[in-house]
Design an enzyme around this catalytic site. Structure first.
Site: not given
Length: 145
Positions: A106-108, A110, A134
């Site tokens: 995951y990242c912030r 996508g 996230i």
């Protein structure tokens, strides 16, 4: 006249259905999520809920955060390891040597997770699951290291 009008409407509806099917197939989500080829590396796009369920069921997996160190310190999912997206290419094989490891990424939002997932697949990782960002994670998070 009504018969020809009904036929015209049916042809228009058929054309719209075919167009929608084509657009869905070209989106890539169907191919990524439903691929059954176990020998070819691919990543799957999953929801946060699916990732959370996997985290509850699996004994062994890597939860991979590909954001910056600053973003990670501010808030991350407990148990995640940080490899910023710009470092994936050089660090992932050192940090995650087993190419059969289940990786939940995951990242912030996508975007970086998608790019990193493609790199992982290119390096031969077989079980990569991208659950986006996230910002869409409705479960608990922690801050700091």
């Amino acid at each position: 006249m009504i018969k020809y009008l009904n036929q015209s409407i049916l042809w228009i509806i058929l054309a719209i259905v075919i167009l929608l099917c084509f657009l869905y197939a070209c989106s890539g989500k169907y191919i990524n999520k439903r691929s059954n080829n176990k020998n070819k590396p691919t990543y799957q796009i999953i929801t946060a809920a699916e990732a959370y369920q996997m985290m509850q069921k699996l004994n062994k997996f890597v939860l991979l955060d590909v954001r910056t160190n600053e973003e990670f310190l501010e808030k991350h999912i407990d148990g995640a390891i940080l490899i910023p997206s710009h470092e994936i290419e050089n660090r992932v094989e050192i940090e995650i040597p087993d190419k059969n490891t289940v990786i939940l990424i995951y990242c912030r939002s996508g975007a970086r997770a998608s790019s990193a997932a493609k790199i992982l697949v290119g390096k031969g990782y077989m079980q990569v699951f991208n659950f986006g960002g996230i910002i869409n994670w409705p479960y608990a998070t922690v801050s700091g290291k």
